[in-house]
Design an enzyme around this catalytic site. Structure first.
Site, PDB file in Angstrom:
ATOM      1  N   ARG A 172       0.809  -1.224   0.000  1.00 53.14           N
ATOM      2  CA  ARG A 172       0.000   0.000   0.000  1.00 53.14           C
ATOM      3  C   ARG A 172       0.846   1.280   0.000  1.00 53.14           C
ATOM      4  O   ARG A 172       0.464   2.280   0.588  1.00 53.14           O
ATOM      5  CB  ARG A 172      -0.969   0.006   1.190  1.00 53.14           C
ATOM      6  CG  ARG A 172      -1.963  -1.151   1.186  1.00 53.14           C
ATOM      7  CD  ARG A 172      -2.857  -1.132  -0.044  1.00 53.14           C
ATOM      8  NE  ARG A 172      -3.724  -2.299  -0.061  1.00 53.14           N
ATOM      9  CZ  ARG A 172      -3.462  -3.437  -0.713  1.00 53.14           C
ATOM     10  NH1 ARG A 172      -2.352  -3.552  -1.440  1.00 53.14           N
ATOM     11  NH2 ARG A 172      -4.296  -4.438  -0.677  1.00 53.14           N
ATOM     12  N   SER A 223     -11.311   0.253   2.821  1.00 54.27           N
ATOM     13  CA  SER A 223     -10.578  -0.220   3.999  1.00 54.27           C
ATOM     14  C   SER A 223      -9.976   0.962   4.752  1.00 54.27           C
ATOM     15  O   SER A 223      -9.289   1.797   4.168  1.00 54.27           O
ATOM     16  CB  SER A 223      -9.469  -1.187   3.584  1.00 54.27           C
ATOM     17  OG  SER A 223     -10.015  -2.358   3.021  1.00 54.27           O
ATOM     18  N   GLU A 293      -5.093   3.517   6.208  1.00 52.33           N
ATOM     19  CA  GLU A 293      -5.011   3.313   4.759  1.00 52.33           C
ATOM     20  C   GLU A 293      -5.722   4.458   4.044  1.00 52.33           C
ATOM     21  O   GLU A 293      -5.327   4.875   2.959  1.00 52.33           O
ATOM     22  CB  GLU A 293      -5.620   1.971   4.356  1.00 52.33           C
ATOM     23  CG  GLU A 293      -5.493   1.670   2.876  1.00 52.33           C
ATOM     24  CD  GLU A 293      -5.819   0.231   2.530  1.00 52.33           C
ATOM     25  OE1 GLU A 293      -6.414   0.014   1.467  1.00 52.33           O
ATOM     26  OE2 GLU A 293      -5.477  -0.683   3.314  1.00 52.33           O
TER      27      GLU A 293
END
EC number: 1.3.1.98
Length: 300
Positions: A172, A223, A293
């Site tokens: 990520r 998320s 995130e």
């Protein structure tokens, strides 16, 4: 006279003091000083070259993974439109996608062209630009697995072609995008040949799985936290007792406890406050750090 009074001439649109809430999936957030909707790549490059270097620039896609704070965003917010959403096969299992192309559309067009490997994008909210910034992925696949090269502008309007390796991808994250402001224009992807019907069947499974396990019709940003090494964020949130608990107008979804949702009247402060409360509680109970995130931008 301020910088807002001497903006460069453009062919696109300039909006001043425009609320950003309608541009995000959470439907919260204050105004941008200026929103720029460029006509095309040349319009964007010329604008960046002429914009004073001290003016902050933020790129906002469809706002799927972004929480805009209630005080709004300083400087210029760039929103890429249809001119940046082109998706086309390039032969030999390759596909070009503009930064404003929805991830799900890229998956669909790859499937129609018989290009396998990009099915996971059916399950990723947002656009290709955001996917390039954060190495977006799901269900065991991520952007770095299929990216050949990306095309971007620097803050100064310089054009770049960046290889997969140049972007320094990890979970990520792109080290290059984290170190240097980049405005992604598009990317070239490579998959493998397969039957379009088989690809579509796999994407249908992804869609069904998402609909059963994620609150995709709620005001959410996807998320909320990254998965810490050796842990699942949803499980930590759940075991800490936060599933379905209200915090102002914010809640972690009863359906999936790593999805932060606006139940209707939440402020950005509610949403971020709940996230921070959960992070602190998980750290206290389990000794594990939850990292956001969702990208949080702007003034409180």
């Amino acid at each position: 006279m301020t910088w807002k009074d001497r903006l460069p001439a453009v062919r696109g649109k300039l909006l001043r003091d425009e609320p950003l809430a309608p541009f995000t999936w959470f439907r919260v957030g204050g105004p941008a000083d200026v929103i720029f909707l460029p006509e095309d790549e040349d319009d964007l490059a010329a604008f960046l070259k002429a914009l004073p270097a001290e003016v902050p620039v933020t790129v906002l896609g469809v706002g799927s993974n972004t929480l805009v704070r209630d005080g709004g965003v300083d400087g210029v917010v760039i929103r890429l439109g249809k001119a940046f959403a082109k998706v086309e096969p390039r032969g030999e299992g390759r596909l070009y996608a503009g930064a404003a192309a929805l991830d799900a559309v890229v998956a669909r067009e790859a499937g129609k062209a018989g290009i396998a490997g990009l099915e996971f994008y059916r399950g990723v909210p947002g656009t290709i630009g955001g996917a390039l910034v954060m190495n977006a992925g799901c269900y065991g696949a991520e952007t770095k697995d299929v990216l050949v090269e990306a095309y971007a502008l620097t803050r100064a309007g310089e054009r770049l072609t960046l290889s997969n390796a140049d972007l320094g991808y990890s979970y990520r994250k792109s080290a290059r995008a984290a170190a240097e402001p980049l405005i992604f224009l598009g990317a070239l992807f490579e998959g493998r040949p397969d039957d379009p019907a088989a690809i579509e069947a796999r994407m249908a499974e992804i869609t069904e799985r998402r609909e059963k396990t994620q609150p995709i019709r709620e005001k959410t940003g996807g998320s909320t936290f990254k998965n810490p090494p050796g842990h699942s964020s949803w499980k930590l949130v759940d075991e800490a007792g936060w599933r379905g608990k209200l915090f102002g107008g914010a809640m972690f979804s009863p359906l999936h406890s790593n999805f932060l949702i606006n139940t209707g009247e939440a402020t950005a402060a509610d949403l971020e406050g709940l996230g921070e409360a959960v992070r602190a509680d998980v750290k206290a109970k389990f000794g594990v750090d939850l990292d956001w995130e969702i990208k949080r931008i702007g003034r409180p």
